[in-house]
Design a protein around this motif. Structure first.
Motif, mmCIF file in Angstrom:
data_model
loop_
_atom_site.group_PDB
_atom_site.id
_atom_site.type_symbol
_atom_site.label_atom_id
_atom_site.label_comp_id
_atom_site.label_asym_id
_atom_site.label_seq_id
_atom_site.Cartn_x
_atom_site.Cartn_y
_atom_site.Cartn_z
ATOM 1 N N SER A 131 -12.665 -32.126 11.718
ATOM 2 C CA SER A 131 -11.242 -32.448 11.798
ATOM 3 C C SER A 131 -11.020 -33.910 11.465
ATOM 4 O O SER A 131 -11.976 -34.683 11.315
ATOM 5 N N CYS B 119 0.134 -35.390 22.526
ATOM 6 C CA CYS B 119 0.100 -34.442 21.416
ATOM 7 C C CYS B 119 1.228 -34.703 20.423
ATOM 8 O O CYS B 119 1.012 -34.731 19.203
ATOM 9 N N VAL C 147 -9.289 -32.087 20.321
ATOM 10 C CA VAL C 147 -8.871 -32.654 21.600
ATOM 11 C C VAL C 147 -10.079 -32.724 22.528
ATOM 12 O O VAL C 147 -10.803 -31.739 22.685
ATOM 13 N N VAL D 224 -5.092 -28.032 24.588
ATOM 14 C CA VAL D 224 -5.129 -27.415 23.258
ATOM 15 C C VAL D 224 -3.816 -26.713 22.945
ATOM 16 O O VAL D 224 -3.259 -26.852 21.852
ATOM 17 N N CYS E 290 -0.996 -29.206 22.203
ATOM 18 C CA CYS E 290 -1.143 -29.834 20.889
ATOM 19 C C CYS E 290 -0.812 -28.849 19.770
ATOM 20 O O CYS E 290 -0.175 -29.220 18.772
ATOM 21 N N ARG E 291 -1.213 -27.610 19.924
ATOM 22 C CA ARG E 291 -0.889 -26.618 18.896
ATOM 23 C C ARG E 291 0.618 -26.349 18.868
ATOM 24 O O ARG E 291 1.204 -26.180 17.797
ATOM 25 N N LEU F 270 0.123 -29.441 15.752
ATOM 26 C CA LEU F 270 -1.213 -29.844 15.320
ATOM 27 C C LEU F 270 -2.112 -28.623 15.176
ATOM 28 O O LEU F 270 -2.021 -27.673 15.962
ATOM 29 N N ALA G 290 -5.168 -27.763 16.263
ATOM 30 C CA ALA G 290 -6.001 -28.368 17.307
ATOM 31 C C ALA G 290 -7.094 -27.431 17.783
ATOM 32 O O ALA G 290 -6.855 -26.244 18.030
#
Length: 238
Positions: free
Chosen positions: A56, A138, A152, A163, A166-167, A171, A173
């Motif tokens: 990533s 995030c 992360v 996670v 963030c998604r 992202l 992630a």
């Protein structure tokens, strides 16, 4: 004189149904976090964990407190995992997101200093001083620093929420979690118990309110500059 009136069967049934509904509502955010992050997280130190981590742009390391100006033991473990991800070429940069809400408390700088001692060069580290909670970190990673794909890094108990948030923030992630229960079982279980309330707040911030970070900007180019000059994931760092 009757002092006690036995509730009717209908009242008891409705009370039970209400309790069930409250329980479902309370657990809904946790279920959301676990399901949304399923397949996008791994525990560091387990067999073959590193091979399961996709390459990533950056490791997004979330702050976790300071002791005497130095990273707490849990935060130090997160940083050690992030250093390993960098040195093995899984990430090209490190985005250190923490609390610097007052002059005498600076998580990102302490995080950077710890990583320096692990051989991570300053040139690949970006400091986010306004990562006041997971949702803010995030959103700011995406909207302020321009990240698109991150790994992360946090503790295992925090991983589903981190996670998923963030998604939800846009992202791509994946998450790596340190299993702190192996060394700090009591502290880990204490923090894990707080996840119910924290995940409910995250659920509200991300899905119901679409809350802005405390500091939503301005846009910074430090991460994109690093990515423009660094090798692609899979190539070990210097």
């Amino acid at each position: 004189m009757r002092l006690f009136v036995r509730p009717s069967r209908t009242a008891l049934r409705r009370s039970y149904q209400g309790l069930v509904l409250l329980s479902v509502l309370a657990l809904a955010p946790m279920t959301w976090a676990w399901l949304a992050s399923s397949g996008h997280r791994v525990v560091a130190g387990t067999d073959g964990w590193l091979a399961r981590v996709p390459g990533s742009q950056a490791a997004l390391v979330l702050g976790a407190g300071l002791y005497g100006g130095r990273p707490s033991p849990m935060l130090a473990d997160r940083l050690d995992v992030a250093a390993e991800l960098y040195h093995t070429g899984k990430v090209r940069a490190l985005l250190l997101s923490g609390d610097n809400s007052r002059a005498d408390y600076d998580e990102p700088t302490a995080m950077r200093d710890h990583l320096r001692a692990k051989g991570v060069p300053d040139a690949v580290m970006v400091l986010d001083y306004a990562g006041f909670d997971t949702w803010d970190s995030c959103v700011r990673a995406r909207e302020v620093f321009g990240a698109e794909r991150v790994t992360v890094v946090t503790q295992r108990f925090h991983l589903p929420r981190a996670v998923t948030l963030c998604r939800t923030a846009g992202l791509d992630a994946f998450g790596v979690g340190d299993d702190s229960s192996r060394r700090w079982a009591a502290t880990t279980y204490q923090y894990a118990a707080r996840e119910l309330a924290a995940t409910a707040k995250g659920f509200a911030d991300a899905l119901l309110l679409r809350s802005d970070p405390v500091f939503p900007g301005p846009r910074e180019t430090s991460l994109t500059t690093i990515l423009a000059r660094s090798p692609h994931p899979g190539t070990p760092g210097p």
